[in-house]
Design an enzyme around this catalytic site. Structure first.
Site, PDB file in Angstrom:
ATOM      1  N   SER A 148       0.842  -1.199   0.000  1.00  0.00           N
ATOM      2  CA  SER A 148       0.000   0.000   0.000  1.00  0.00           C
ATOM      3  C   SER A 148       0.872   1.241   0.000  1.00  0.00           C
ATOM      4  O   SER A 148       2.003   1.220   0.504  1.00  0.00           O
ATOM      5  CB  SER A 148      -0.901   0.023   1.248  1.00  0.00           C
ATOM      6  OG  SER A 148      -1.582   1.251   1.362  1.00  0.00           O
ATOM      7  N   TYR A 161      -1.950  -0.492  10.151  1.00  0.00           N
ATOM      8  CA  TYR A 161      -2.047  -0.915   8.751  1.00  0.00           C
ATOM      9  C   TYR A 161      -0.757  -0.589   8.008  1.00  0.00           C
ATOM     10  O   TYR A 161      -0.219  -1.427   7.274  1.00  0.00           O
ATOM     11  CB  TYR A 161      -3.221  -0.203   8.102  1.00  0.00           C
ATOM     12  CG  TYR A 161      -3.451  -0.547   6.655  1.00  0.00           C
ATOM     13  CD1 TYR A 161      -3.910  -1.802   6.291  1.00  0.00           C
ATOM     14  CD2 TYR A 161      -3.242   0.405   5.652  1.00  0.00           C
ATOM     15  CE1 TYR A 161      -4.144  -2.111   4.953  1.00  0.00           C
ATOM     16  CE2 TYR A 161      -3.473   0.113   4.322  1.00  0.00           C
ATOM     17  CZ  TYR A 161      -3.922  -1.150   3.970  1.00  0.00           C
ATOM     18  OH  TYR A 161      -4.149  -1.451   2.647  1.00  0.00           O
TER      19      TYR A 161
END
Length: 267
Positions: A148, A161
């Protein structure tokens, strides 16, 4: 045929029942690959498989909890049996739980680590075992992990995350080195998607509002766009195209990289 043609390749895509994973599966099919969709969402996964196979492509579904070693072994075996081989793995399955660090819950961190980190590592493990010389498939191949843009920027409320997606990047590079040094014949790369307005992406925007970091979803999304030089959110097809490239012979001398697909946000 082009260097991006995947005719004859056999792929397993995790988390492919919907969202980016489904788009990746569809793009692999359009490039000529046979695809097995692996997901815990059985009904949605079967529906996606049926939709993608309607045009004559070979597409199947296997229930796969990426945190379970035994599920991986079964999914890889079923992929090889139903598709007639296995030479592409896309580790797409992932979860994101938004929280300011001051409010972070240990169980949320464990869940993200379990899916995003453990799930990715187990996938590479079983891909290597199958794709390496002497394995059940034995013809080498390509693994693409979905990291990501969160691994490359300091964005508030996604520390957990971001940490897990940074781990995906590190695992990718070490796996690529091991594969090369040990002669597995498997290239391993990852991509860094920017924000995409899927259910997961829009939930993040809502969570940012709930955390007091933006007055409304429109402002939260607008803030991301302002940080993105190309001036828009990502599309699922942007991510899928990058995966197809990394799986193809167009990337045959590329391994161990993290490819930003983020409109320049993480530069």
């Amino acid at each position: 045929m082009t260097q991006f043609d995947l005719t004859g390749r056999k792929a397993l895509v995790t988390g492919a029942a919907r969202g980016i994973g489904a788009a990746i599966a569809e793009s692999l099919v359009k490039a000529g690959a046979s695809v097995m969709i692996g997901d815990i969402l059985a009904e949605a996964g079967r529906e996606t498989a049926a939709r993608l196979s309607a045009g004559g492509a070979k597409v199947g579904f296997v229930k796969l909890d990426v945190t379970r070693d035994e599920d991986w072994a079964a999914a890889v075996a079923e992929t090889s049996a139903k598709l007639g081989g296995f030479d592409i793995l896309v580790n797409n399955a992932g979860i994101e739980i938004t929280s300011l660090i001051i409010n972070v819950e240990a169980e949320d961190l464990r869940n993200m680590c379990n899916v995003n980190v453990v799930g990715t590592a187990l996938g590479i493990k079983h891909a290597f075992r199958s794709m390496q010389p002497g394995g059940s498939a034995g013809k080498g191949g390509a693994v693409v992990n979905i990291s990501s843009v969160a691994a490359t920027i300091a964005f508030p409320a996604i520390a957990g995350y971001s940490g897990t997606k940074s781990a995906v990047d590190r695992i990718t590079r070490i796996a690529a080195m091991e594969s090369g040094k040990l002669g597995y014949g498997v290239r391993v790369n990852c991509i860094y998607p920017g924000l995409v307005p899927t259910d997961m992406g829009m939930k993040l925007a809502s969570d940012i509002v709930a955390a007091g970091l933006a007055p409304n979803v429109e402002t939260a999304v607008g803030g991301v766009i302002e940080q993105t030089p190309l001036g828009r959110l990502g599309e699922v097809g942007d991510m899928a195209d990058a995966v197809v490239f990394l799986c193809s012979d167009g990337a045959k001398f590329i391994t161990g990289i993290g490819l930003p697909v983020d409109g320049g946000m993480g530069m």
